[in-house]
Design an enzyme around this catalytic site. Structure first.
Site, mmCIF file in Angstrom:
data_model
loop_
_atom_site.group_PDB
_atom_site.id
_atom_site.type_symbol
_atom_site.label_atom_id
_atom_site.label_comp_id
_atom_site.label_asym_id
_atom_site.label_seq_id
_atom_site.Cartn_x
_atom_site.Cartn_y
_atom_site.Cartn_z
ATOM 1 N N GLY A 15 0.819 -1.202 0.000
ATOM 2 C CA GLY A 15 0.000 0.000 0.000
ATOM 3 C C GLY A 15 0.855 1.255 0.000
ATOM 4 O O GLY A 15 0.584 2.216 0.718
ATOM 5 N N ALA A 16 1.900 1.256 -0.845
ATOM 6 C CA ALA A 16 2.892 2.340 -0.823
ATOM 7 C C ALA A 16 2.557 3.480 -1.781
ATOM 8 O O ALA A 16 3.394 4.348 -2.015
ATOM 9 C CB ALA A 16 4.271 1.783 -1.164
ATOM 10 N N GLY A 19 -1.132 7.883 1.166
ATOM 11 C CA GLY A 19 -1.259 7.920 2.615
ATOM 12 C C GLY A 19 0.003 7.580 3.370
ATOM 13 O O GLY A 19 1.121 7.942 2.975
ATOM 14 N N ILE A 20 -0.172 6.866 4.483
ATOM 15 C CA ILE A 20 0.955 6.516 5.342
ATOM 16 C C ILE A 20 1.939 5.611 4.619
ATOM 17 O O ILE A 20 3.153 5.701 4.818
ATOM 18 C CB ILE A 20 0.445 5.855 6.642
ATOM 19 C CG1 ILE A 20 -0.304 6.901 7.493
ATOM 20 C CG2 ILE A 20 1.594 5.246 7.448
ATOM 21 C CD1 ILE A 20 -1.012 6.318 8.704
ATOM 22 N N GLY A 21 1.437 4.732 3.750
ATOM 23 C CA GLY A 21 2.322 3.840 3.006
ATOM 24 C C GLY A 21 3.290 4.597 2.114
ATOM 25 O O GLY A 21 4.492 4.308 2.079
ATOM 26 N N SER A 147 -4.276 -0.704 14.189
ATOM 27 C CA SER A 147 -5.150 0.381 14.617
ATOM 28 C C SER A 147 -5.549 0.215 16.070
ATOM 29 O O SER A 147 -5.726 -0.902 16.557
ATOM 30 C CB SER A 147 -6.411 0.395 13.750
ATOM 31 O OG SER A 147 -7.430 1.169 14.331
ATOM 32 N N TYR A 172 -14.196 -3.665 10.005
ATOM 33 C CA TYR A 172 -12.871 -3.033 9.962
ATOM 34 C C TYR A 172 -12.090 -3.352 11.240
ATOM 35 O O TYR A 172 -10.920 -3.743 11.191
ATOM 36 C CB TYR A 172 -13.002 -1.527 9.792
ATOM 37 C CG TYR A 172 -11.675 -0.802 9.822
ATOM 38 C CD1 TYR A 172 -10.822 -0.824 8.715
ATOM 39 C CD2 TYR A 172 -11.249 -0.123 10.969
ATOM 40 C CE1 TYR A 172 -9.599 -0.181 8.747
ATOM 41 C CE2 TYR A 172 -10.022 0.520 11.004
ATOM 42 C CZ TYR A 172 -9.203 0.497 9.892
ATOM 43 O OH TYR A 172 -7.981 1.130 9.926
#
Length: 269
Positions: A15-16, A19-21, A147, A172
């Site tokens: 997930g790069a 966002g955070i990735g 999370s 989630y």
């Protein structure tokens, strides 16, 4: 400025592309690591690579792109095969890719509730398949981006895909609890981390405002540094170790989750 502790490191970030990735990949690249960028599509992965190169702080020769749509487990298998073939020595795996569960109950082609598959099952499978490449050298590790919502979760053992009763938030949270429990699996050197509430696609699940993705990524990158000693299986809230939900430390839960995950991905011992 390259960082001597990371210049010899090869890190795969799932997930790069946003966002955070993306920010994790950027900070790792800035510190001289070889970064393997995973994206859902080739277009997204190439765009992220181009942005990193354009930042003028990433060495193009230390970036590689990989593609897999985590809603298709066969693509996860292909991703793992390519990584093992091209990078037989992998220092860190950052299991970051994730989605907010949709409003309506959604099942993948593999038959799994979509948030459970993308956020947990795909990473479980990827980690197992990358075992031949993941180093056992000191500092080698898996970092699961989890999370704080895992604390509010429970795993529906008899209905993990929540076909009978679906709630977006519950689905989630269940996926995050599973990912956090998996970090405590003694088969891998791993930790889980809640990077903070950030301005990403996940924000509506948490609050109305949050920190920048770059600020959240700092808490992930820190755990990739071999100079940072970790407690195997531990859960970190931002920069500090914290107590996870009680289920995370229960051996019975870990074994039960492994059995369930193997069943859901069609993997046999």
């Amino acid at each position: 400025m390259p960082d001597s502790t990371l210049t010899s490191r090869t890190v795969l970030v799932t997930g790069a592309t946003s966002g955070i990735g993306y920010e994790t990949a950027l900070q790792l690249a800035e510190r001289g690591a070889t970064v393997l960028l995973h994206g859902r599509t080739a277009e997204e992965a190439r765009a992220a690579e181009d942005r990193l190169i354009a930042s003028a702080s990433a060495d193009a020769n230390r970036l590689r792109t990989y593609v897999a749509d985590f809603t298709h487990l066969d693509e996860v298998e292909s991703l793992a095969s390519r990584v093992v073939a091209e990078h037989p020595h992998l220092d860190v795996l950052v299991n970051n890719a994730g989605i907010a569960a949709p409003e309506r109950h959604t099942v993948t082609a593999d038959g799994n509730e979509i948030a459970l598959q993308v956020n947990f099952l795909a990473h479980y499978l990827l980690t197992c398949l990358l075992e031949p490449a993941l180093t056992t050298d000191p500092g080698g590790r898996v970092v699961n981006v989890s999370s704080s919502l895992h604390r509010a979760a429970n795993i529906q053992w008899n209905d993990p895909n929540r076909a009978r009763r679906y709630s977006r938030l519950a689905a989630y949270a269940q996926s995050q609890l599973a990912l956090t429990v998996f970090a405590a699996d003694p088969r891998v050197t791993a930790v889980s981390v809640h990077p903070g509430i950030c301005e990403t696609a996940m924000l509506p699940l948490y609050a109305h405002e949050g920190a920048t993705p770059a600020e959240g990524a700092v808490n992930v990158v820190r755990l990739c540094d071999p100079d940072v000693e970790i407690v195997n299986g531990a859960y970190y809230h931002c920069a500090k170790r914290a107590e996870p939900a009680s289920a995370v430390t229960e051996n019975r839960t870990i074994k039960r989750l492994n059995k369930l995950a193997d069943q859901l991905i069609g993997r046999t011992a």
